[in-house]
Enzyme design. Sequence first.
Site, mmCIF file in Angstrom:
data_model
loop_
_atom_site.group_PDB
_atom_site.id
_atom_site.type_symbol
_atom_site.label_atom_id
_atom_site.label_comp_id
_atom_site.label_asym_id
_atom_site.label_seq_id
_atom_site.Cartn_x
_atom_site.Cartn_y
_atom_site.Cartn_z
ATOM 1 N N CYS A 177 77.205 55.574 34.841
ATOM 2 C CA CYS A 177 78.227 54.780 35.530
ATOM 3 C C CYS A 177 79.176 54.056 34.568
ATOM 4 C CB CYS A 177 77.576 53.780 36.487
ATOM 5 S SG CYS A 177 76.467 54.567 37.651
ATOM 6 N N HIS A 182 82.446 48.391 37.774
ATOM 7 C CA HIS A 182 81.850 49.587 38.377
ATOM 8 C C HIS A 182 81.367 49.225 39.778
ATOM 9 C CE1 HIS A 182 79.247 52.768 39.435
ATOM 10 N NE2 HIS A 182 78.138 52.101 39.187
ATOM 11 N N ASN A 207 78.645 54.149 45.718
ATOM 12 C CA ASN A 207 78.659 54.158 44.255
ATOM 13 C C ASN A 207 78.971 55.581 43.790
ATOM 14 O OD1 ASN A 207 77.956 54.267 41.548
ATOM 15 N ND2 ASN A 207 76.098 53.034 41.775
HETATM 16 N N1 ACO Z 1 66.873 51.021 54.694
HETATM 17 C C1 ACO Z 1 65.959 50.183 55.184
HETATM 18 N N2 ACO Z 1 65.016 49.600 54.421
HETATM 19 C C2 ACO Z 1 65.019 49.887 53.104
HETATM 20 C C3 ACO Z 1 65.947 50.775 52.528
HETATM 21 C C4 ACO Z 1 66.911 51.365 53.388
HETATM 22 N N3 ACO Z 1 67.847 52.210 52.944
HETATM 23 N N4 ACO Z 1 65.704 50.864 51.207
HETATM 24 C C5 ACO Z 1 64.655 50.067 50.936
HETATM 25 N N5 ACO Z 1 64.236 49.480 52.093
HETATM 26 C C6 ACO Z 1 63.134 48.539 52.270
HETATM 27 C C7 ACO Z 1 62.053 48.698 51.239
HETATM 28 O O1 ACO Z 1 61.152 49.735 51.625
HETATM 29 C C8 ACO Z 1 61.413 47.350 51.244
HETATM 30 O O2 ACO Z 1 60.556 47.264 52.361
HETATM 31 P P1 ACO Z 1 59.150 46.510 52.259
HETATM 32 O O3 ACO Z 1 59.497 45.082 51.920
HETATM 33 O O4 ACO Z 1 58.587 46.701 53.609
HETATM 34 O O5 ACO Z 1 58.409 47.213 51.162
HETATM 35 C C9 ACO Z 1 62.588 46.421 51.492
HETATM 36 O O6 ACO Z 1 63.642 47.218 52.065
HETATM 37 C C10 ACO Z 1 63.085 45.744 50.237
HETATM 38 O O7 ACO Z 1 63.211 46.724 49.234
HETATM 39 P P2 ACO Z 1 63.773 46.360 47.828
HETATM 40 O O8 ACO Z 1 63.902 47.596 46.987
HETATM 41 O O9 ACO Z 1 63.015 45.199 47.293
HETATM 42 O O10 ACO Z 1 65.214 45.880 48.268
HETATM 43 P P3 ACO Z 1 66.234 45.027 47.466
HETATM 44 O O11 ACO Z 1 66.506 43.789 48.172
HETATM 45 O O12 ACO Z 1 65.920 44.952 46.007
HETATM 46 O O13 ACO Z 1 67.530 45.933 47.592
HETATM 47 C C11 ACO Z 1 68.823 47.446 46.282
HETATM 48 C C12 ACO Z 1 67.545 47.245 47.046
HETATM 49 C C13 ACO Z 1 69.999 47.360 47.228
HETATM 50 C C14 ACO Z 1 68.804 48.818 45.636
HETATM 51 C C15 ACO Z 1 68.920 46.333 45.201
HETATM 52 O O14 ACO Z 1 67.779 46.309 44.400
HETATM 53 C C16 ACO Z 1 70.098 46.474 44.337
HETATM 54 O O15 ACO Z 1 71.187 46.188 44.732
HETATM 55 N N6 ACO Z 1 69.903 46.901 43.090
HETATM 56 C C17 ACO Z 1 70.976 47.163 42.200
HETATM 57 C C18 ACO Z 1 70.928 48.564 41.941
HETATM 58 C C19 ACO Z 1 72.188 49.281 42.254
HETATM 59 O O16 ACO Z 1 73.139 48.841 42.824
HETATM 60 N N7 ACO Z 1 72.120 50.492 41.813
HETATM 61 C C20 ACO Z 1 73.196 51.352 41.914
HETATM 62 C C21 ACO Z 1 73.085 52.348 40.847
HETATM 63 S S1 ACO Z 1 72.970 51.630 39.307
HETATM 64 C C22 ACO Z 1 74.426 51.360 38.760
HETATM 65 O O17 ACO Z 1 75.367 51.867 39.282
HETATM 66 C C23 ACO Z 1 74.537 50.481 37.631
#
Ligand code: ACO
Length: 329
Positions: A123, A256, A286
């Site tokens: 990215c 990004h 993304n």
């Molecule tokens: N729909 C519904 N529920 C979901 C989904 C979904 N698509 N995905 C995960 N969940 C659930 C999980 O199973 C978990 O459930 P549980 O508590 O029963 O186990 C719950 O939601 C929380 O999951 P987490 O992974 O802890 O969710 P989090 O609040 O961390 O959000 C996310 C996840 C959005 C990916 C976050 O960590 C984030 O924004 N990370 C940054 C990463 C990013 O943006 N990456 C993009 C690529 S990297 C880059 O471009 C640099």
Amino acid sequence: MTPIVPRHSRITGTGSFLPPKRLTNDMLAAQLAQDGIETSDQWIVDRTGIKARHFVEGDVACSDLAVQAARRALEAADCDAASIDLIIVATSTPDMVFPSTACIVQQKLGVHGCPAFDVQAVCSGFVYALTLADSMIRTGAARKALVIGAEVFSRILDFKDRGTCVLFGDGAGAVVLEASDTPGILATELHADGRHVGILCVPGHVSGGQILGDPVLKMDGPAVFKIAVNVLFDVAQSVLAKAGLTDADVDWLIPHQANIRILQSTAKRLKLPTEKLIVTVDQHGNTSAASIPLALDESVRSGKIKPGDTVLLEGVGGGFTWGAVLLDL
Ligand code: ACO
């Protein structure tokens, strides 16, 4: 006679392309539900700000998107493809293992002979590619470069992993970067830290005619979130310092487009009002290396970003890699 080496490089045209198939969160959720994977528009919007993304269909390749974006950038720069003397494509989803997607783009544009190569910084790829093109222009190795970020991330997603497959989209963005007597690119800075290879990766590879490992995207979301917010703040501060400018001099911030919460907290830490933050993640998801040039082109074409504006581009991604380019448009 000693050749005149230009002191600066400047963006003279931007272009972008999104594949026509657009999937809203509800459409994607309905598709995933057929395989028993549960998600919702509300979860995706609340956690990421994403409302829709575009996916390629059939055998459309990364180079197809790249060429469309490149043609639009060339047109905006009022520039003939034949006058381009450097092509760099930033991508993690190339058409082939080799040759580079840049060579395929060169062929599709009908030009031959100029250097063409890919940059792999996930990215952060576009920021890496733009920095390289700027350096090559300022050393006299090129005068007119096509710098492209293009991705077909839908091809490397695991549609059984709801934590990642809802985040990404396909697309391409491009700029024409030309030698200039007046400053366009003001300062650049690149970084990488290979200790974090495992938190965001596609661990599969080709060996002995087979794919070994898992060729789909794996991510530790919370770990990525924490690193991204910190490095985006640090690199913004240091690229501004290099140019002798401060946060107050920035007209537009284009980070990004990973996640609205990462974007907003970066703007907040830089004390930039949210009106100065360019957001396209809601409509594109993304798009990895394509996200910054896509956002730049949309903002230029809509008249939001105007000639003379100071723009801060910031990339962060797998590797871990990160970097920034500060420029006057
Ligand atoms: N729909 C519904 N529920 C979901 C989904 C979904 N698509 N995905 C995960 N969940 C659930 C999980 O199973 C978990 O459930 P549980 O508590 O029963 O186990 C719950 O939601 C929380 O999951 P987490 O992974 O802890 O969710 P989090 O609040 O961390 O959000 C996310 C996840 C959005 C990916 C976050 O960590 C984030 O924004 N990370 C940054 C990463 C990013 O943006 N990456 C993009 C690529 S990297 C880059 O471009 C640099």
